[in-house]
Write a protein that holds these residues in place. Structure first.
Motif: not given
Length: 387
Positions: A88-93, A133-138
Motif C-alpha cells: 500500500r502506497h504511503l508517500w511520494t517524495s 517519511e521522505g523528508h530531506v535531512l541533508a
C-alpha cells in the motif's frame, strides 16, 4: 557434474606477499542446497493503469526497510515512493529540478549508516539523505571533493561512500591507434569518501570495456566486462569479471583475501548469440523495422560481442558481511546469484527467472525488478526456498 563438484571443497592457502599474507579461499561447489524463488511473491507493486503512485516508468533502485516496507526510486518521475509490507502506497517524495529534494538523475543507494534513505543524483554528482517519511535531512555535492563517480557509489557499513571514478584521461591515452569498432578497456580506481576525505584504495584496475567510435567518442561494449565491487565493514570486495574471482581490500588498500569459486561456462555460444538477436527483434512490432534492424544494426552488435562472457555483473552486500554475486544475465538458462560468506566461501546458489534485476536482498529474500505478461514494470518481493 561429478560427485567431487557436488560437495564443497574449501581450500585455504596462505601466500607470502610483500604487503602481508593473503588467504585464498577456493570453493568447488556451494556448501548448502540450491535455492529458488517461492511460487508467488510476498508482494508485487506496479500496474498498467490506475493511480499514478503505482505506475513505474524507470525503476533505478529499491530497498526493503527494517519494518518490511519498500522504497522504490523511479527516475522517470524523479521521485521516491514508499509502500508498506502489503504494497500500500504511503508517500511520494521528490521531483525534477536542482533544489533540495529535487533530482536530475535518481539512483537509490543501499545500506548507508545513520540515515534510512540515500539518493545519488548522477547528473549533479550529489548525495541526498532522507528520513523514513521522505523528508530531506541533508544534501551534499561531491563536486568540491573532485569526486565524479562513473556509476552509483555504494555505502559501507561505517558510512563511507565507495565508487569508481570517470577516468581523468578519456582521450589520447586510450584512443591511440584505434579504429572504429575496436574494443579497449580503460583503467580505473577504487575510491572512498569519508566526510571530506577522499582516499584512493587501489588504482590501475581494469574497468569498463568500450568500443571506439571516433576521437573523443566511445560506447559500452555489449556483454562487456567492468569492475564490480561492494564495501563491507572490513573493506571492499572487488573483481574485474574476467573469471570467478574476487579480492578483498582492507581500508588501507591492502589485498588480504582472494575468493575463487565455480560458475557457469563463460564461453559465448552461437545459441546465446541467436537468443540475444531474437530479444532485440522482439522490441520491434513493425516487420520493416525488424528487417532494418537486422540489416543496419545487428551486424555491428554481433561483431562487437566477446568470445567470453563477464563472470558477474553485480555484488550485493548483506549486513553480516556475506554478499551475493550476480552472474551475467546471458550465462545460463536461469540467471544465478551466488552467496559467499564474509570470508569468501561459497554458501548457496540461487536461480532467478530470466530478465529479473536484483534491487535488494537478504539471506532468505530478494527484491526484484520484473516485467509482467503485459510488459509492465513491477517490483516484487520473494522468499527463497530450497530446491
Amino acid at each position: 557434474m561429478t560427485a567431487g563438484w557436488r560437495s564443497a571443497l574449501i581450500v585455504a592457502v596462505l601466500l607470502a606477499a610483500p604487503a602481508g599474507a593473503q588467504e585464498v579461499v577456493e570453493s568447488a561447489a556451494p556448501r548448502g542446497p540450491d535455492l529458488t524463488l517461492a511460487g508467488e511473491p510476498l508482494v508485487r507493486i506496479g500496474i498498467v493503469d490506475g493511480p499514478l503512485e503505482y505506475i513505474f516508468g524507470n525503476v533505478t533502485g529499491a530497498v526493503r526497510l527494517d519494518d518490511g516496507s519498500i522504497v522504490v526510486a523511479d527516475e522517470q518521475s524523479a521521485n521516491l515512493r514508499r509502500y508498506d509490507a502489503n504494497g500500500r502506497h504511503l508517500w511520494t517524495s521528490g521531483r525534477s529540478g536542482e533544489g533540495p529534494g529535487e533530482y536530475g538523475g535518481l539512483w537509490l543507494v543501499r545500506g548507508c549508516a545513520g540515515v534510512p534513505l540515500t539518493v545519488f543524483d548522477w547528473r549533479q554528482d550529489r548525495i541526498t539523505e532522507l528520513d523514513v517519511e521522505g523528508h530531506v535531512l541533508a544534501t551534499r555535492s561531491l563536486v568540491p571533493l573532485g569526486a565524479h563517480p562513473y556509476g552509483a557509489p555504494v555505502c559501507s557499513p561505517d558510512g563511507r561512500l565507495v565508487f569508481t571514478p570517470w577516468p581523468e584521461d578519456l582521450g589520447a591515452s586510450y584512443e591511440e591507434d584505434l579504429a572504429e569498432g575496436d574494443v579497449y578497456r580503460w583503467h580505473t580506481a577504487l575510491v572512498s569518501v569519508d566526510g571530506d576525505s577522499v582516499v584512493t584504495l587501489r588504482s590501475g584496475i581494469p574497468g569498463a570495456e568500450r568500443f571506439f567510435i571516433q576521437a573523443g567518442s566511445s560506447g559500452p561494449r555489449d556483454w562487456g566486462k567492468d569492475v564490480e565491487f561492494t564495501p563491507v565493514s572490513s573493506g571492499v570486495w572487488y573483481g574485474t569479471a574476467d573469471d570467478y574471482e574476487l579480492a578483498h581490500l582492507d581500508w588501507t588498500g591492502r589485498v588480504t583475501r582472494v575468493a575463487r569459486w565455480a560458475g557457469p561456462d563463460l564461453t559465448v555460444t552461437g545459441e546465446r548469440v541467436d537468443a540475444y538477436r531474437e530479444a532485440w527483434l522482439a522490441r520491434y512490432d513493425d516487420p520493416e523495422a525488424r528487417r532494418n534492424f537486422e540489416r543496419e544494426w545487428w551486424p555491428d552488435i554481433r561483431d562487437q560481442l566477446p568470445e567470453r562472457f563477464p563472470a558477474y555483473e553485480a555484488l550485493v552486500a548483506l549486513p553480516d558481511g556475506a554478499f551475493w554475486v550476480k552472474t551475467h544475465a546471458w550465462l545460463a538458462l536461469g540467471e544465478e546469484l551466488h552467496l559467499l560468506d564474509a570470508n569468501g566461501a561459497w554458501l548457496r546458489r540461487l536461480t532467478l527467472p530470466r530478465g529479473a534485476v536484483v534491487l535488494d536482498a537478504g539471506r532468505d529474500w530478494v527484491l526484484l525488478r520484473q516485467r509482467d505478461e503485459l510488459d509492465v514494470p513491477t517490483v516484487a518481493l520473494y522468499e527463497l526456498v530450497a530446491r
